[in-house]
Design a protein around this motif. Structure first.
Motif, PDB file in Angstrom:
ATOM      1  N   LEU A  44       0.784  -1.334  -0.025  1.00 19.50           N
ATOM      2  CA  LEU A  44       0.035  -0.099   0.123  1.00 19.50           C
ATOM      3  C   LEU A  44       0.859   1.198  -0.228  1.00 19.50           C
ATOM      4  O   LEU A  44       0.658   2.131  -0.793  1.00 19.50           O
ATOM      5  CB  LEU A  44      -0.981   0.069   1.139  1.00 19.50           C
ATOM      6  CG  LEU A  44      -1.618   1.327   1.441  1.00 19.50           C
ATOM      7  CD1 LEU A  44      -2.842   1.475   0.615  1.00 19.50           C
ATOM      8  CD2 LEU A  44      -2.419   0.991   2.854  1.00 19.50           C
ATOM      9  N   ILE A  45       1.901   1.373   0.956  1.00 18.76           N
ATOM     10  CA  ILE A  45       2.596   2.320   0.961  1.00 18.76           C
ATOM     11  C   ILE A  45       3.651   2.567  -0.587  1.00 18.76           C
ATOM     12  O   ILE A  45       3.790   3.608  -0.650  1.00 18.76           O
ATOM     13  CB  ILE A  45       3.398   2.432   2.556  1.00 18.76           C
ATOM     14  CG1 ILE A  45       2.660   2.458   3.422  1.00 18.76           C
ATOM     15  CG2 ILE A  45       4.617   3.393   2.255  1.00 18.76           C
ATOM     16  CD1 ILE A  45       3.303   1.968   4.749  1.00 18.76           C
ATOM     17  N   GLY A  46       4.215   1.341  -0.605  1.00 17.20           N
ATOM     18  CA  GLY A  46       5.239   1.326  -1.796  1.00 17.20           C
ATOM     19  C   GLY A  46       4.616   1.667  -2.968  1.00 17.20           C
ATOM     20  O   GLY A  46       5.087   2.457  -3.871  1.00 17.20           O
ATOM     21  N   THR A  47       3.478   1.458  -3.168  1.00 16.68           N
ATOM     22  CA  THR A  47       2.767   1.632  -4.772  1.00 16.68           C
ATOM     23  C   THR A  47       2.401   3.140  -4.790  1.00 16.68           C
ATOM     24  O   THR A  47       2.350   4.053  -5.387  1.00 16.68           O
ATOM     25  CB  THR A  47       1.299   0.715  -4.745  1.00 16.68           C
ATOM     26  OG1 THR A  47       1.622  -0.346  -4.732  1.00 16.68           O
ATOM     27  CG2 THR A  47       0.868   1.264  -6.041  1.00 16.68           C
ATOM     28  N   SER A  48       2.002   3.656  -3.473  1.00 15.95           N
ATOM     29  CA  SER A  48       1.669   5.319  -3.329  1.00 15.95           C
ATOM     30  C   SER A  48       2.998   5.993  -3.580  1.00 15.95           C
ATOM     31  O   SER A  48       2.804   6.968  -4.233  1.00 15.95           O
ATOM     32  CB  SER A  48       0.726   5.325  -2.008  1.00 15.95           C
ATOM     33  OG  SER A  48      -0.238   4.804  -1.823  1.00 15.95           O
ATOM     34  N   VAL A  49       3.825   5.674  -2.820  1.00 15.66           N
ATOM     35  CA  VAL A  49       5.395   6.425  -2.813  1.00 15.66           C
ATOM     36  C   VAL A  49       5.845   6.800  -4.356  1.00 15.66           C
ATOM     37  O   VAL A  49       6.022   7.508  -4.847  1.00 15.66           O
ATOM     38  CB  VAL A  49       6.309   5.746  -2.149  1.00 15.66           C
ATOM     39  CG1 VAL A  49       7.531   6.163  -2.394  1.00 15.66           C
ATOM     40  CG2 VAL A  49       6.034   5.668  -0.501  1.00 15.66           C
ATOM     41  N   VAL A  50       5.697   5.301  -5.101  1.00 14.11           N
ATOM     42  CA  VAL A  50       6.180   5.305  -6.504  1.00 14.11           C
ATOM     43  C   VAL A  50       5.337   6.123  -7.470  1.00 14.11           C
ATOM     44  O   VAL A  50       5.771   6.806  -8.295  1.00 14.11           O
ATOM     45  CB  VAL A  50       6.491   3.833  -7.128  1.00 14.11           C
ATOM     46  CG1 VAL A  50       6.872   3.907  -8.540  1.00 14.11           C
ATOM     47  CG2 VAL A  50       7.608   3.026  -6.407  1.00 14.11           C
ATOM     48  N   PHE A  51       4.036   5.917  -7.246  1.00 12.84           N
ATOM     49  CA  PHE A  51       3.002   6.571  -7.924  1.00 12.84           C
ATOM     50  C   PHE A  51       3.201   8.039  -7.885  1.00 12.84           C
ATOM     51  O   PHE A  51       3.456   8.814  -8.762  1.00 12.84           O
ATOM     52  CB  PHE A  51       1.586   6.288  -7.604  1.00 12.84           C
ATOM     53  CG  PHE A  51       0.440   7.135  -8.318  1.00 12.84           C
ATOM     54  CD1 PHE A  51       0.045   6.667  -9.451  1.00 12.84           C
ATOM     55  CD2 PHE A  51      -0.095   8.031  -7.630  1.00 12.84           C
ATOM     56  CE1 PHE A  51      -1.145   7.422 -10.162  1.00 12.84           C
ATOM     57  CE2 PHE A  51      -1.097   8.759  -8.197  1.00 12.84           C
ATOM     58  CZ  PHE A  51      -1.497   8.517  -9.341  1.00 12.84           C
ATOM     59  N   PHE A  52       3.258   8.732  -6.643  1.00 18.92           N
ATOM     60  CA  PHE A  52       3.369  10.118  -6.560  1.00 18.92           C
ATOM     61  C   PHE A  52       4.788  10.880  -6.810  1.00 18.92           C
ATOM     62  O   PHE A  52       4.797  11.905  -7.131  1.00 18.92           O
ATOM     63  CB  PHE A  52       2.763  10.504  -5.141  1.00 18.92           C
ATOM     64  CG  PHE A  52       1.386  10.555  -4.935  1.00 18.92           C
ATOM     65  CD1 PHE A  52       0.582  11.525  -5.603  1.00 18.92           C
ATOM     66  CD2 PHE A  52       0.774   9.826  -4.113  1.00 18.92           C
ATOM     67  CE1 PHE A  52      -0.597  11.425  -5.648  1.00 18.92           C
ATOM     68  CE2 PHE A  52      -0.478   9.602  -4.080  1.00 18.92           C
ATOM     69  CZ  PHE A  52      -1.420  10.591  -4.798  1.00 18.92           C
ATOM     70  N   ALA A  53       5.778  10.074  -6.709  1.00 15.70           N
ATOM     71  CA  ALA A  53       7.179  10.330  -7.282  1.00 15.70           C
ATOM     72  C   ALA A  53       7.192  10.758  -8.800  1.00 15.70           C
ATOM     73  O   ALA A  53       7.549  11.676  -8.912  1.00 15.70           O
ATOM     74  CB  ALA A  53       8.003   9.237  -6.847  1.00 15.70           C
ATOM     75  N   VAL A  54       6.231   9.622  -9.502  1.00 15.86           N
ATOM     76  CA  VAL A  54       6.520   9.952 -10.912  1.00 15.86           C
ATOM     77  C   VAL A  54       5.509  11.465 -11.258  1.00 15.86           C
ATOM     78  O   VAL A  54       5.806  12.060 -12.049  1.00 15.86           O
ATOM     79  CB  VAL A  54       5.583   8.731 -11.622  1.00 15.86           C
ATOM     80  CG1 VAL A  54       5.447   9.048 -13.116  1.00 15.86           C
ATOM     81  CG2 VAL A  54       6.698   7.503 -11.344  1.00 15.86           C
ATOM     82  N   ILE A  55       4.291  11.356 -10.753  1.00 18.33           N
ATOM     83  CA  ILE A  55       3.523  12.267 -10.642  1.00 18.33           C
ATOM     84  C   ILE A  55       4.367  13.660 -10.362  1.00 18.33           C
ATOM     85  O   ILE A  55       4.026  14.714 -11.190  1.00 18.33           O
ATOM     86  CB  ILE A  55       2.350  12.260 -10.087  1.00 18.33           C
ATOM     87  CG1 ILE A  55       1.541  11.239 -10.571  1.00 18.33           C
ATOM     88  CG2 ILE A  55       1.414  13.618 -10.117  1.00 18.33           C
ATOM     89  CD1 ILE A  55       0.863  11.252 -11.861  1.00 18.33           C
ATOM     90  N   ASN A  56       4.736  14.026  -9.249  1.00 13.81           N
ATOM     91  CA  ASN A  56       5.514  14.883  -8.870  1.00 13.81           C
ATOM     92  C   ASN A  56       6.706  15.502  -9.762  1.00 13.81           C
ATOM     93  O   ASN A  56       6.663  16.634  -9.933  1.00 13.81           O
ATOM     94  CB  ASN A  56       5.865  14.965  -7.453  1.00 13.81           C
ATOM     95  CG  ASN A  56       4.757  15.028  -6.393  1.00 13.81           C
ATOM     96  OD1 ASN A  56       3.726  15.587  -6.600  1.00 13.81           O
ATOM     97  ND2 ASN A  56       4.871  14.243  -5.263  1.00 13.81           N
ATOM     98  N   PHE A  57       7.428  14.600 -10.346  1.00 15.65           N
ATOM     99  CA  PHE A  57       8.477  14.898 -11.263  1.00 15.65           C
ATOM    100  C   PHE A  57       7.939  15.547 -12.431  1.00 15.65           C
ATOM    101  O   PHE A  57       8.513  16.539 -13.060  1.00 15.65           O
ATOM    102  CB  PHE A  57       9.556  13.677 -11.370  1.00 15.65           C
ATOM    103  CG  PHE A  57      10.524  14.056 -10.049  1.00 15.65           C
ATOM    104  CD1 PHE A  57      11.555  14.592 -10.400  1.00 15.65           C
ATOM    105  CD2 PHE A  57      10.358  13.079  -9.036  1.00 15.65           C
ATOM    106  CE1 PHE A  57      12.568  14.763  -9.079  1.00 15.65           C
ATOM    107  CE2 PHE A  57      11.505  12.970  -8.291  1.00 15.65           C
ATOM    108  CZ  PHE A  57      12.371  13.692  -8.162  1.00 15.65           C
TER     109      PHE A  57
END
Length: 246
Positions: free
Chosen positions: A164-177
């Motif tokens: 749950l945490i890992g998927t959210s982290v990678v998702f928003f990392a891509v979106i924010n960059f």
């Protein structure tokens, strides 16, 4: 650099709590950051100061959590979220944040009502998934408020807390960059905002480390309870703000 004392009085807790969310505890706490900082500067400037900090936090969070990402889910989530970022780029600074708050707050409360009042545990259908991800990308670009739609998609899946945490982290990392492109094009990543972001980096670091420490000692059941409670609080707050602005 912004020198207003009241700005930092709001920005320090805002960045710290966003960092805790990136670390894995209460990820949608970060939704409160832009409104808190916007009490002393414009919402667009608040979002612009926060964005480089989010990217730094994302790099730190990726170090701890990227190995736990469910990449099968990420492949379903990412395409329409990117479309949401692209479409929102046109509206930055022109669309009232209260409009976004009204939509997301209403959706969050409907989602919680379906789950806990009507015991609806069916998985999200493809059309619903696409709409949620597009809304997440759109609202994340406008006001860094993309967390609730992602939670509405991921929480019912009852993934292990690490996924749950890992998927959210990678998702928003891509979106924010990706969001750096429209914000840079608008001229919001100027010297003043970037210098202010630089000053706040230590707070971001402390927030992420605190979140990582807490998530390692908290049970999976408690992580889900925290996530649902925060979704309820932020959803109610956003709906109230949106309705109040009408």
């Amino acid at each position: 650099m912004i020198t207003d004392f009241w700005f930092y009085l709001a920005a320090i807790p805002a960045v710290f709590f966003y960092g805790m969310g990136k670390g894995g505890v209460g990820g949608i706490l970060g939704m409160l950051s832009v409104p808190l900082m916007a009490m002393t500067v414009s919402p667009v400037q608040a979002a612009a100061v926060l964005l480089p900090l989010l990217c730094v936090m994302d790099l730190m969070a990726l170090y701890y959590h990227r190995k736990n990402c469910n990449y099968s889910e990420l492949k379903l989530m990412m395409p329409l979220a990117i479309v949401g970022v692209i479409s929102a780029s046109y509206f930055i600074g022109n669309l009232a944040p209260h409009f976004i708050e009204l939509i997301i707050g209403g959706l969050a409360l409907v989602f919680l009502a379906q789950k806990f009042l009507f015991n609806n545990t069916q998985p999200a259908q493809p059309i619903k998934v696409n709409l949620l991800m597009m809304l997440s990308g759109f609202s994340s670009t406008i006001a860094h408020a993309g967390g609730p739609p992602v939670s509405m998609y991921l929480l019912p899946k009852n993934l292990p807390k690490e996924q749950l945490i890992g998927t959210s982290v990678v998702f928003f990392a891509v979106i924010n960059f990706i969001k750096l492109i429209p914000y840079g094009y608008m001229g919001q990543l100027d010297t003043q905002n970037l210098t202010t972001s630089l000053v706040l980096i230590p707070i971001a670091f402390i927030g992420v480390k605190t979140g990582v420490w807490l998530v390692n000692i908290i049970s999976q059941n408690l992580i889900y309870k925290i996530s649902y409670v925060i979704l309820l609080i932020t959803g109610a707050k956003m709906l109230y703000s949106g309705v109040s602005a009408l």
